[in-house]
Design a protein around this motif. Structure first.
Motif, mmCIF file in Angstrom:
data_model
loop_
_atom_site.group_PDB
_atom_site.id
_atom_site.type_symbol
_atom_site.label_atom_id
_atom_site.label_comp_id
_atom_site.label_asym_id
_atom_site.label_seq_id
_atom_site.Cartn_x
_atom_site.Cartn_y
_atom_site.Cartn_z
ATOM 1 N N LEU A 1 -59.645 26.918 15.837
ATOM 2 C CA LEU A 1 -60.355 26.411 14.659
ATOM 3 C C LEU A 1 -60.409 24.884 14.678
ATOM 4 C CD1 LEU A 1 -58.925 28.729 11.837
ATOM 5 C CD2 LEU A 1 -61.290 28.656 12.638
ATOM 6 N N TYR B 1 -56.814 21.996 7.183
ATOM 7 C CA TYR B 1 -58.210 21.717 7.517
ATOM 8 C C TYR B 1 -59.043 21.339 6.293
ATOM 9 C CZ TYR B 1 -57.194 23.591 12.144
ATOM 10 O OH TYR B 1 -56.660 23.794 13.385
ATOM 11 N N ILE C 1 -55.272 30.687 17.415
ATOM 12 C CA ILE C 1 -56.153 30.749 16.236
ATOM 13 C C ILE C 1 -56.288 29.393 15.540
ATOM 14 C CG2 ILE C 1 -56.448 31.749 13.918
ATOM 15 C CD1 ILE C 1 -55.245 34.363 15.110
ATOM 16 N N ILE D 1 -54.547 26.267 8.319
ATOM 17 C CA ILE D 1 -55.830 26.437 7.644
ATOM 18 C C ILE D 1 -55.907 25.526 6.421
ATOM 19 C CG2 ILE D 1 -57.241 28.059 6.304
ATOM 20 C CD1 ILE D 1 -56.309 30.233 8.317
ATOM 21 N N THR E 1 -55.265 24.903 22.649
ATOM 22 C CA THR E 1 -55.898 26.221 22.810
ATOM 23 C C THR E 1 -55.740 26.688 24.251
ATOM 24 O OG1 THR E 1 -57.535 25.713 21.081
ATOM 25 C CG2 THR E 1 -58.042 27.542 22.547
ATOM 26 N N LEU F 1 -63.115 23.732 16.963
ATOM 27 C CA LEU F 1 -64.444 23.892 16.355
ATOM 28 C C LEU F 1 -64.714 22.793 15.325
ATOM 29 C CD1 LEU F 1 -64.595 27.782 15.880
ATOM 30 C CD2 LEU F 1 -65.836 26.392 17.557
ATOM 31 N N PHE F 2 -63.707 22.484 14.506
ATOM 32 C CA PHE F 2 -63.864 21.413 13.511
ATOM 33 C C PHE F 2 -64.060 20.061 14.198
ATOM 34 C CE2 PHE F 2 -61.673 24.235 10.323
ATOM 35 C CZ PHE F 2 -62.771 24.320 9.464
#
Length: 256
Positions: free
Chosen positions: A198, A146, A194, A143, A181, A201-202
């Protein structure tokens, strides 16, 4: 018909190849540093962050933490080697102050991963508990990673230009997220699902931004090029005037 484990293994191999390309993407930067014999204004932070991220993921994939994740170990182990090479080059061509700072951060990262390994193996006595501890830390580090793409996306929206968001890197990041994923969903692993979900999606958001601002970027770049050409023409004209001005003035005086 192929078993889920066989499909997962193939997907993991593809993920290894794509991730390797991402790890190698900064090579042109370090070739430039090598040629100039200086790190100039480049920062070591992205490579230090990637190093510690690879360290925790390699720990996560080890058989005593999370069995059956050898492909997580292979790619992140490769990442450790590549990031160490980048950091060594950075150390060689940086000044003393930067060198000391980078070495201290590397030392802190090594102490951190050593303590995490020791505490996990001694305090948690099942694969499930060990996976939960290390996997949670992996998610937190991912995280934090990102922050960079979010900053780039903000820049794109603010400037309405994708000039500093290369399409190939955005596309590869998206495909990498999708691959890992898929790997994690075949035999469900929330700690891989997870962060890579993410990441997908980014990556998708970056591709949408690229499609949205591609035309405006082309216009901005064309306008900038035209301005540069016009400025150069003005400079050339001024230089010509300086050279011919006195002669023309002299002829004008004689004619009167």
């Amino acid at each position: 018909m192929a078993s889920p484990d066989a499909i997962r293994f193939v997907v993991g191999i593809i993920g290894n190849i794509i991730s390797l390309f991402l790890f190698l993407s900064p090579v042109p930067t370090f070739v430039q540093i090598w040629k100039k014999k200086s790190v100039e204004q480049y920062s070591a932070v992205p490579y230090l962050a990637t190093l510690v991220n690879c360290l925790v993921w390699t720990l996560y994939g080890l058989p005593m933490i999370h069995p059956g994740s050898i492909l997580v170990v292979t790619i992140n182990g490769s990442g450790i080697v590549i990031e160490c090479a980048y950091i060594i080059i950075f150390l060689v061509f940086s000044d003393k102050k930067k060198r000391i700072r980078v070495l201290l951060i590397v030392l802190v990262e090594l102490i951190f991963i050593s303590l995490l390994t020791l505490l996990t193996l001694t305090l948690a006595h099942s694969h499930r508990k060990r996976s939960t501890i290390v996997g949670t830390i992996c998610i937190l580090f991912n995280i934090m990673m990102y922050a960079a793409p979010l900053a780039v996306m903000k820049l794109v929206i603010t400037t309405k230009s994708v000039e500093f968001m290369p399409f190939f890197l955005s596309f590869t990041s998206f495909v990498n997220g999708v691959t890992w994923t898929t790997y994690a969903l075949i035999r469900f692993d929330p700690f891989i699902t997870i962060p890579n979900g993410l990441g997908t999606l980014f990556g998708l958001a970056q591709l949408i931004l690229y499609a949205t601002y591609y035309k405006s970027t082309q216009r901005l770049m064309a306008d900038r090029k035209n301005k540069a050409v016009n400025m150069s023409e003005v400079v050339v004209a001024e230089e010509e005037l300086k050279k011919t001005g006195p002669t023309e003035n002299g002829l004008s005086t004689l004619n009167h």
